[in-house]
Design a protein around this motif. Sequence first.
Motif, PDB file in Angstrom:
ATOM      1  N   THR A 137      26.443  34.572  35.581  1.00  0.00           N
ATOM      2  CA  THR A 137      26.680  35.981  35.575  1.00  0.00           C
ATOM      3  C   THR A 137      27.128  36.079  36.716  1.00  0.00           C
ATOM      4  N   GLY A 138      28.285  36.778  37.049  1.00  0.00           N
ATOM      5  CA  GLY A 138      28.813  36.865  38.495  1.00  0.00           C
ATOM      6  C   GLY A 138      29.499  38.440  37.905  1.00  0.00           C
ATOM      7  N   PRO A 139      30.218  38.996  39.350  1.00  0.00           N
ATOM      8  CA  PRO A 139      30.358  40.288  39.386  1.00  0.00           C
ATOM      9  C   PRO A 139      31.269  40.997  37.925  1.00  0.00           C
ATOM     10  N   ARG A 140      31.301  42.603  37.783  1.00  0.00           N
ATOM     11  CA  ARG A 140      31.656  42.655  36.815  1.00  0.00           C
ATOM     12  C   ARG A 140      33.839  42.605  37.490  1.00  0.00           C
ATOM     13  N   ASP A 141      33.871  42.552  38.405  1.00  0.00           N
ATOM     14  CA  ASP A 141      35.234  42.680  38.973  1.00  0.00           C
ATOM     15  C   ASP A 141      35.377  41.225  39.199  1.00  0.00           C
ATOM     16  N   VAL A 142      35.260  40.447  38.376  1.00  0.00           N
ATOM     17  CA  VAL A 142      35.848  39.234  38.347  1.00  0.00           C
ATOM     18  C   VAL A 142      36.030  38.974  37.455  1.00  0.00           C
ATOM     19  N   LEU A 143      36.778  38.476  36.694  1.00  0.00           N
ATOM     20  CA  LEU A 143      37.222  37.523  35.334  1.00  0.00           C
ATOM     21  C   LEU A 143      35.749  36.676  34.528  1.00  0.00           C
ATOM     22  N   PRO A 144      35.872  36.868  34.443  1.00  0.00           N
ATOM     23  CA  PRO A 144      35.010  36.002  33.180  1.00  0.00           C
ATOM     24  C   PRO A 144      35.625  35.023  32.229  1.00  0.00           C
ATOM     25  N   VAL A 145      35.340  33.543  32.266  1.00  0.00           N
ATOM     26  CA  VAL A 145      35.331  32.425  31.845  1.00  0.00           C
ATOM     27  C   VAL A 145      34.882  32.388  30.349  1.00  0.00           C
ATOM     28  N   VAL A 146      35.684  31.850  29.328  1.00  0.00           N
ATOM     29  CA  VAL A 146      35.490  32.330  28.472  1.00  0.00           C
ATOM     30  C   VAL A 146      34.992  30.983  27.632  1.00  0.00           C
ATOM     31  N   ALA A 158      40.251  22.426  37.566  1.00  0.00           N
ATOM     32  CA  ALA A 158      40.892  22.288  37.117  1.00  0.00           C
ATOM     33  C   ALA A 158      41.081  24.350  36.723  1.00  0.00           C
ATOM     34  N   ILE A 159      39.916  24.408  35.635  1.00  0.00           N
ATOM     35  CA  ILE A 159      39.381  26.458  35.272  1.00  0.00           C
ATOM     36  C   ILE A 159      39.539  26.608  36.338  1.00  0.00           C
ATOM     37  N   GLY A 160      38.725  26.469  37.522  1.00  0.00           N
ATOM     38  CA  GLY A 160      38.215  27.214  38.264  1.00  0.00           C
ATOM     39  C   GLY A 160      39.818  27.143  39.083  1.00  0.00           C
ATOM     40  N   ASP A 161      40.845  26.680  39.487  1.00  0.00           N
ATOM     41  CA  ASP A 161      42.266  26.983  39.645  1.00  0.00           C
ATOM     42  C   ASP A 161      42.402  28.002  39.086  1.00  0.00           C
ATOM     43  N   LEU A 162      43.107  27.596  38.278  1.00  0.00           N
ATOM     44  CA  LEU A 162      43.521  28.568  36.395  1.00  0.00           C
ATOM     45  C   LEU A 162      42.732  30.563  37.148  1.00  0.00           C
ATOM     46  N   ALA A 163      40.848  29.966  37.264  1.00  0.00           N
ATOM     47  CA  ALA A 163      40.879  31.209  37.203  1.00  0.00           C
ATOM     48  C   ALA A 163      40.757  32.667  38.399  1.00  0.00           C
ATOM     49  N   GLY A 164      41.182  31.779  39.579  1.00  0.00           N
ATOM     50  CA  GLY A 164      41.620  32.218  40.793  1.00  0.00           C
ATOM     51  C   GLY A 164      42.771  32.282  40.414  1.00  0.00           C
ATOM     52  N   ARG A 165      43.891  31.816  40.035  1.00  0.00           N
ATOM     53  CA  ARG A 165      45.083  32.658  39.727  1.00  0.00           C
ATOM     54  C   ARG A 165      44.995  33.461  39.359  1.00  0.00           C
ATOM     55  N   ALA A 166      44.291  33.294  37.890  1.00  0.00           N
ATOM     56  CA  ALA A 166      44.913  34.629  37.180  1.00  0.00           C
ATOM     57  C   ALA A 166      43.363  35.944  38.252  1.00  0.00           C
ATOM     58  N   ASP A 167      42.552  36.254  38.726  1.00  0.00           N
ATOM     59  CA  ASP A 167      41.942  36.886  40.017  1.00  0.00           C
ATOM     60  C   ASP A 167      42.879  37.671  40.283  1.00  0.00           C
ATOM     61  N   ILE A 168      43.647  36.967  40.882  1.00  0.00           N
ATOM     62  CA  ILE A 168      45.134  37.012  42.316  1.00  0.00           C
ATOM     63  C   ILE A 168      46.218  37.980  41.418  1.00  0.00           C
ATOM     64  N   ASP A 169      46.567  37.282  40.090  1.00  0.00           N
ATOM     65  CA  ASP A 169      47.481  38.437  39.361  1.00  0.00           C
ATOM     66  C   ASP A 169      47.080  39.549  38.881  1.00  0.00           C
ATOM     67  N   GLU A 170      45.601  40.073  38.480  1.00  0.00           N
ATOM     68  CA  GLU A 170      44.631  41.025  38.145  1.00  0.00           C
ATOM     69  C   GLU A 170      44.738  42.249  39.103  1.00  0.00           C
ATOM     70  N   ARG A 171      44.340  41.586  40.381  1.00  0.00           N
ATOM     71  CA  ARG A 171      44.756  42.279  41.628  1.00  0.00           C
ATOM     72  C   ARG A 171      45.708  42.886  41.753  1.00  0.00           C
ATOM     73  N   ARG A 172      47.095  41.780  42.031  1.00  0.00           N
ATOM     74  CA  ARG A 172      47.834  42.674  41.933  1.00  0.00           C
ATOM     75  C   ARG A 172      48.559  43.797  41.199  1.00  0.00           C
ATOM     76  N   ALA A 173      48.397  43.364  39.529  1.00  0.00           N
ATOM     77  CA  ALA A 173      48.628  44.421  39.030  1.00  0.00           C
ATOM     78  C   ALA A 173      48.023  45.687  38.965  1.00  0.00           C
ATOM     79  N   ARG A 174      46.561  45.368  39.237  1.00  0.00           N
ATOM     80  CA  ARG A 174      45.582  47.119  39.753  1.00  0.00           C
ATOM     81  C   ARG A 174      46.698  47.332  40.835  1.00  0.00           C
ATOM     82  N   GLY A 175      47.440  46.685  41.957  1.00  0.00           N
ATOM     83  CA  GLY A 175      47.951  47.723  42.858  1.00  0.00           C
ATOM     84  C   GLY A 175      46.984  47.860  44.136  1.00  0.00           C
TER      85      GLY A 175
END
Length: 270
Positions: A11-20, A253-270
């Motif tokens: 488990t990790g911080p709730r503000d970081v996207l989980p991987v399923v 590769a999954i870590g790279d994907l998750a990192g890119r998704a985190d960046i997109d999520e932060r941008r979407a939140r403004g």
Amino acid sequence: MTSLNVLTYRTGPRDVLPVVLLHAFPLDSRMWDDVAPLVPGARTVLAVDLPGLGGSAGLGTSSPALEDAADAVAETLAAVGVERAVVVGLSMGGYVALALLDRHRGLVAGLGLLDTRSTPDDDAARANRLRIAAELESSGTVDAVRPMATALLGETSRTLRPELADRVGALIGQQAPAGVAWSQRAMAARPDRTPVLRRFAGPSLVLVGDEDVAAPVAAAEHMAAALRAPHLVVVPHAGHLTAIEDPDAVAEAIGDLAGRADIDERRARG
């Protein structure tokens, strides 16, 4: 309410996207045992046993469909508090990930498609799945799919690491024949989901072993061409079960994907 078995690797911080993580056929979530601990970053990593496999009960539906599996995954994740995630599926898990993207778009913040395809079976492959499903049901055993323990691995793994076939075979042997048959029928009925990929603008990963015969490099290239933000990774000396054959490459590769998704999520939140 449909509840599937969930394996929580960490488990990790709730503000970081989980991987399923969604597993291949005819296995269960334990196929991710080597990959999950290696995924970089402090984030939650979960794996779900698909219906009728591993620790999950079957859905009991008379017309098996991957759409029902995807709905069950979405309900299960909502029950454990997962509303947005990086969804990664290998082989059949990729088919379910695509169905999730189609039916539960808001859940998928990043999409990982490993050793899978977006196109449906041709007539011969569909007939073969249905034949095997009938054999599983009539025999009450998983004997019809035991040869997959070797066939799913790449030539290099079969030659240099024969113990991997024993590991895969043990997982196959622990599955319920009814669940394996249901999965075969559901995969046989799947539609072409390439159009779903064309509509997805989020970060994505397409990964394939260069010795994969079941879902070869050409199938991966087809999916990458349909995506708007693809990242194609070809894993050398690996077959269809890259998560077992080269967990380091898959985790990276999954870590790279998750990192890119985190960046997109932060941008979407403004």
